[in-house]
Design a protein around this motif. Structure first.
Motif, mmCIF file in Angstrom:
data_model
loop_
_atom_site.group_PDB
_atom_site.id
_atom_site.type_symbol
_atom_site.label_atom_id
_atom_site.label_comp_id
_atom_site.label_asym_id
_atom_site.label_seq_id
_atom_site.Cartn_x
_atom_site.Cartn_y
_atom_site.Cartn_z
ATOM 1 N N ASN A 64 -5.174 40.451 69.817
ATOM 2 C CA ASN A 64 -5.882 41.273 68.840
ATOM 3 C C ASN A 64 -7.130 40.600 68.287
ATOM 4 O O ASN A 64 -8.075 41.263 67.879
ATOM 5 N N ASP A 65 -7.144 39.249 68.277
ATOM 6 C CA ASP A 65 -8.257 38.542 67.641
ATOM 7 C C ASP A 65 -8.324 37.124 68.188
ATOM 8 O O ASP A 65 -7.354 36.614 68.763
ATOM 9 N N THR A 66 -9.487 36.496 68.026
ATOM 10 C CA THR A 66 -9.646 35.089 68.384
ATOM 11 C C THR A 66 -10.094 34.318 67.150
ATOM 12 O O THR A 66 -10.877 34.822 66.342
ATOM 13 N N VAL A 67 -9.598 33.106 67.020
ATOM 14 C CA VAL A 67 -9.946 32.234 65.899
ATOM 15 C C VAL A 67 -10.763 31.074 66.453
ATOM 16 O O VAL A 67 -10.266 30.298 67.274
ATOM 17 N N LEU A 68 -12.034 30.966 66.024
ATOM 18 C CA LEU A 68 -12.902 29.896 66.510
ATOM 19 C C LEU A 68 -12.539 28.587 65.822
ATOM 20 O O LEU A 68 -12.613 28.472 64.598
ATOM 21 N N THR A 69 -12.147 27.606 66.600
ATOM 22 C CA THR A 69 -11.763 26.310 66.042
ATOM 23 C C THR A 69 -11.818 25.249 67.127
ATOM 24 O O THR A 69 -11.617 25.538 68.309
#
Length: 251
Positions: A64-69
């Motif tokens: 559903n989503d990506t977390v930039l890290t």
């Protein structure tokens, strides 16, 4: 008799109401409860492992989503919905948020560039212009970048902003005395004019260590800042005092 009928009707309505509540609320809740299972915790698992676990339990998975890290490896589950240990029915779609590497860029060195060129360079590398400060500077041309933060060579996340300080040129009523040492009289006069100053009295002194007819000394120390334009006296070197007389005779 009428009272009996009235009581009968009341109890009938109450029974009907209870039956409706039981069938529409209590029984569906009980059935859902009986046919639901707690959702497992998928956080910190790789996306492939999380999908395998969900499918083995009869669930469906969707990213559903990506977390930039850059603090964890790419493709790790960072969050999920429904939350871990929620009771859900088999076949439910579980939405996952996964980690994705954050893009970093090298900060370009903008010192000495014009403000416009600096903006174009930042656009090319994917950085933004954040805050621009303006200040007077005695040595830097107006519109020239004289300071930046972060500095050139640092690493920054793409899309972040840079702070700049841009020169407004020399401040008003600012006269800085140039260094005239070893310049010819003509060159010294040009440098003084560029600084808004005038050539004052010229004296001559015998000196065999310098090229003849170059500035040996000046009346105001180089770098001195003046609030108004005043003449600057100079001393010119000569090999022989007779040269002064000869030069005067030629004129």
């Amino acid at each position: 008799m009428n009272r009996f009928v009235r009581y009968l009707l009341i109890f009938g309505f109450m029974g009907l109401f209870t039956l409706i509540i039981f069938n529409s609320v209590i029984m569906p809740w009980y059935i859902r409860k009986a046919h639901s299972i707690p959702l497992m915790n998928l956080k910190n698992k790789t996306i492939s492992k999380a999908i395998d676990i969900l499918e083995s339990e009869g669930f469906k998975a969707v990213i559903n989503d990506t977390v930039l890290t850059n603090t964890v490896l790419s493709g790790i589950v960072m969050d999920q919905f429904p939350k871990p240990y929620s009771r859900v029915k088999a076949g439910r779609t579980v939405r996952l948020s996964i980690s994705h590497p954050e893009r970093l860029v090298d900060v370009p060195n903008l010192i000495g560039q014009s403000k416009r060129n600096g903006e174009l360079i930042l656009q090319q590398v994917g950085l933004l212009l954040d805050t621009v400060y303006f200040e007077f500077h005695p040595d830097k041309k107006e519109g020239t970048i004289i300071w930046q933060s972060p500095k050139g060579g640092d690493v920054l996340r793409k899309g972040n902003g840079i702070h700049l300080s841009v020169s407004q040129g020399k401040p008003p009523n600012f006269f800085q005395v140039p260094n005239l040492y070893q310049l010819s009289k003509t060159e010294a006069e040009k440098e003084l004019k560029k600084s808004g100053l005038l050539l004052g009295k010229i004296d001559y002194k015998q000196d065999t260590t310098l090229i003849p007819f170059t500035v040996l000394d000046q009346s105001i120390v180089p770098g001195t800042v003046l609030e108004r334009s005043i003449p600057v006296n100079i001393i010119i070197s000569v090999e022989d005092l007779q040269d002064i007389f000869n030069q005067m005779m030629e004129k």
